[in-house]
Design a protein around this motif. Sequence first.
Motif, PDB file in Angstrom:
ATOM      1  N   ASN A 196      15.507  50.809 -50.500  1.00 30.90           N
ATOM      2  CA  ASN A 196      16.501  50.164 -49.622  1.00 30.90           C
ATOM      3  C   ASN A 196      16.381  50.710 -48.194  1.00 30.90           C
ATOM      4  O   ASN A 196      17.365  51.100 -47.572  1.00 30.90           O
ATOM      5  CB  ASN A 196      17.920  50.382 -50.158  1.00 30.90           C
ATOM      6  N   THR A 197      15.096  50.733 -47.715  1.00 29.70           N
ATOM      7  CA  THR A 197      14.808  51.338 -46.404  1.00 29.70           C
ATOM      8  C   THR A 197      14.173  50.313 -45.469  1.00 29.70           C
ATOM      9  O   THR A 197      13.224  49.597 -45.854  1.00 29.70           O
ATOM     10  CB  THR A 197      13.850  52.539 -46.550  1.00 29.70           C
ATOM     11  N   ASP A 208      21.933  44.826 -40.547  1.00 30.69           N
ATOM     12  CA  ASP A 208      21.017  44.918 -41.682  1.00 30.69           C
ATOM     13  C   ASP A 208      21.723  45.573 -42.868  1.00 30.69           C
ATOM     14  O   ASP A 208      22.511  46.519 -42.706  1.00 30.69           O
ATOM     15  CB  ASP A 208      19.798  45.748 -41.280  1.00 30.69           C
ATOM     16  N   THR A 209      21.426  45.049 -44.095  1.00 27.53           N
ATOM     17  CA  THR A 209      22.055  45.603 -45.300  1.00 27.53           C
ATOM     18  C   THR A 209      21.361  46.867 -45.808  1.00 27.53           C
ATOM     19  O   THR A 209      21.870  47.536 -46.717  1.00 27.53           O
ATOM     20  CB  THR A 209      22.031  44.553 -46.422  1.00 27.53           C
ATOM     21  N   SER A 239      20.335  50.565 -46.347  1.00 27.55           N
ATOM     22  CA  SER A 239      21.155  51.767 -46.187  1.00 27.55           C
ATOM     23  C   SER A 239      20.407  52.887 -45.475  1.00 27.55           C
ATOM     24  O   SER A 239      21.029  53.835 -44.964  1.00 27.55           O
ATOM     25  CB  SER A 239      21.632  52.271 -47.555  1.00 27.55           C
ATOM     26  N   ASN A 240      19.069  52.800 -45.443  1.00 29.72           N
ATOM     27  CA  ASN A 240      18.260  53.822 -44.781  1.00 29.72           C
ATOM     28  C   ASN A 240      17.440  53.171 -43.654  1.00 29.72           C
ATOM     29  O   ASN A 240      16.801  52.134 -43.865  1.00 29.72           O
ATOM     30  CB  ASN A 240      17.293  54.481 -45.768  1.00 29.72           C
ATOM     31  N   ILE A 241      17.492  53.797 -42.487  1.00 26.01           N
ATOM     32  CA  ILE A 241      16.745  53.293 -41.323  1.00 26.01           C
ATOM     33  C   ILE A 241      15.782  54.379 -40.849  1.00 26.01           C
ATOM     34  O   ILE A 241      16.183  55.526 -40.623  1.00 26.01           O
ATOM     35  CB  ILE A 241      17.681  52.901 -40.163  1.00 26.01           C
ATOM     36  N   LEU A 246      24.086  53.020 -35.831  1.00 25.81           N
ATOM     37  CA  LEU A 246      23.713  52.808 -37.227  1.00 25.81           C
ATOM     38  C   LEU A 246      24.492  53.733 -38.160  1.00 25.81           C
ATOM     39  O   LEU A 246      24.953  53.316 -39.244  1.00 25.81           O
ATOM     40  CB  LEU A 246      22.206  53.029 -37.400  1.00 25.81           C
ATOM     41  N   LYS A 247      24.671  54.988 -37.770  1.00 23.44           N
ATOM     42  CA  LYS A 247      25.420  55.945 -38.580  1.00 23.44           C
ATOM     43  C   LYS A 247      26.873  55.520 -38.717  1.00 23.44           C
ATOM     44  O   LYS A 247      27.511  55.741 -39.756  1.00 23.44           O
ATOM     45  CB  LYS A 247      25.330  57.342 -37.973  1.00 23.44           C
ATOM     46  N   ARG A 303      27.889  52.720 -39.142  1.00 25.03           N
ATOM     47  CA  ARG A 303      27.934  51.698 -40.182  1.00 25.03           C
ATOM     48  C   ARG A 303      27.539  52.259 -41.547  1.00 25.03           C
ATOM     49  O   ARG A 303      27.218  51.514 -42.467  1.00 25.03           O
ATOM     50  CB  ARG A 303      27.026  50.533 -39.808  1.00 25.03           C
ATOM     51  N   LYS A 327      24.903  54.225 -42.387  1.00 23.71           N
ATOM     52  CA  LYS A 327      23.482  54.277 -42.711  1.00 23.71           C
ATOM     53  C   LYS A 327      22.913  55.658 -42.371  1.00 23.71           C
ATOM     54  O   LYS A 327      23.424  56.345 -41.487  1.00 23.71           O
ATOM     55  CB  LYS A 327      22.722  53.200 -41.937  1.00 23.71           C
ATOM     56  N   THR A 328      21.865  56.040 -43.086  1.00 27.43           N
ATOM     57  CA  THR A 328      21.144  57.263 -42.745  1.00 27.43           C
ATOM     58  C   THR A 328      19.995  56.888 -41.809  1.00 27.43           C
ATOM     59  O   THR A 328      19.321  55.871 -42.008  1.00 27.43           O
ATOM     60  CB  THR A 328      20.576  57.952 -43.993  1.00 27.43           C
TER      61      THR A 328
END
Length: 485
Positions: free
Chosen positions: A399-400, A425-426, A428-430, A455-456, A458, A460-461
Amino acid sequence: MTVKTYIHEWTDQPVRNVLAGMVGTFALIPEVIAFSYVAGVAPSVGLFASFVISIAIAITGGRPGMISGAAGSVALVAAELVHSHGLQYLLLATLLAGAFQIIFGLLRLQSMMRFVSREVETGFVNALGILIFSAQVPQMLHVTWHTYALIALGLAIVYLLPRVTTAVPSPLICILVLTGITFAVPMPVHVVSDLGDLPSGLPHLTLPDVPFSAETFKIVLPYAFAMAMVGLLESLMTATVVDELTDTHSNKRMECTGLGFSNIMVGLFGGMAGCGMIGQTVGNLRYGGRGRLSTFTAGAFLLLLLVVLHRFVAQVPVAALVAIMIMVSVSTFSWSSLRDLVKHPRLSSTVMLATVLVVVLTHDLAAGVACGVLLNGLFFSFQVMKLVQVSSTFSENSNTRTYYVHGQLFFASASILADAVDFQDTASNIVIDLEDAHIWDISAADALEKIASRLKARGKTVSIIHADQRAEKLLASLGHDTLLA
């Protein structure tokens, strides 16, 4: 530079260098007198300046074989100061210009010449040619037909004589012939003595007769700075030309400080600031002058001629100077640049035209160069900015979402990365991969941090991978090195 090298620059082929320097003097006199009246000062001011500069720069300069004197670019900058406040203010400006040039040399600012592109140099010389020509117009207004006839004859001599012989500089023959005609057939034309007194002896040490107050320096400093910049620009451009013609290298830093010292000496001896003179320098090289002795001889022989022949020089018709300056303006202008306007990229042509336009409108050569350099920097940034590309891939297993950045990230291009990131974006990891990118300034590093923060927020890592040392250092300076993976 070693002592051995310096001594060699004085002693190599002394006879050839002395003879070349003497010929260079004859080429120097007419243009210096002409540039003096462009600046609005007596011929003695320009002639003394050229004598002092040649002697001083031969000792302290960094480009052997280069002729320096009271040149047109500096004369154009000085003209407005002379017309509005007089010669004494010009002498103070000359002293300050020399001080600025020494400071520039000590700070190694001669390397800034690397930012003066070919387009800016072309715009500089084109504007210089236009201003030199426009300065002759007043001498062609409200005069008798005799003046026009002499100018036409002078131009014919200047342009046609080199087809027959180049043993003697055609500007010198122009002066001799036109002066002989006015001696033989008296006519109502202006002569050099009408422009001011000529020197008949050695220059003497003097200080500017001005009030040394804050108001005086407020008036003089802008002109002094412009004279320093324009003088250095022309000298370093001339030195570069000599480097190419002789396949040798010059010490640009030494040339900066040497020119500054020379102009301080000029100001102390009642002359106006000067710089390298490309026409006389090329002529000196053509006749074999490659060492410091040729430059020294050009100055020393100039003073000798002035002391012996000052009465003759005083009777030179101004029409001869106008003819010479028209030739100088025409030869200065880069006519090939008109053809290049349709061949070169539009942005390059725009830089050249903008440099010319600013100089012609303001009569400030330094302002034109500054405008050209600024535009060049903006256009370059725009071109580099368009090369930035951002692509992405998505891994369902982890999920990256990985963003791959290609190109140079700096203040102008950082927003491209921000626009490419999908904050809805859905994943969870960017991951932001900088393997093919370079971070150049705080703006780009700060843009990365803001992207990560959004992003964080929202949930996300976020991690940044393959950052180079510069990127790591910039992110660390902002306290965001924890983003690095």
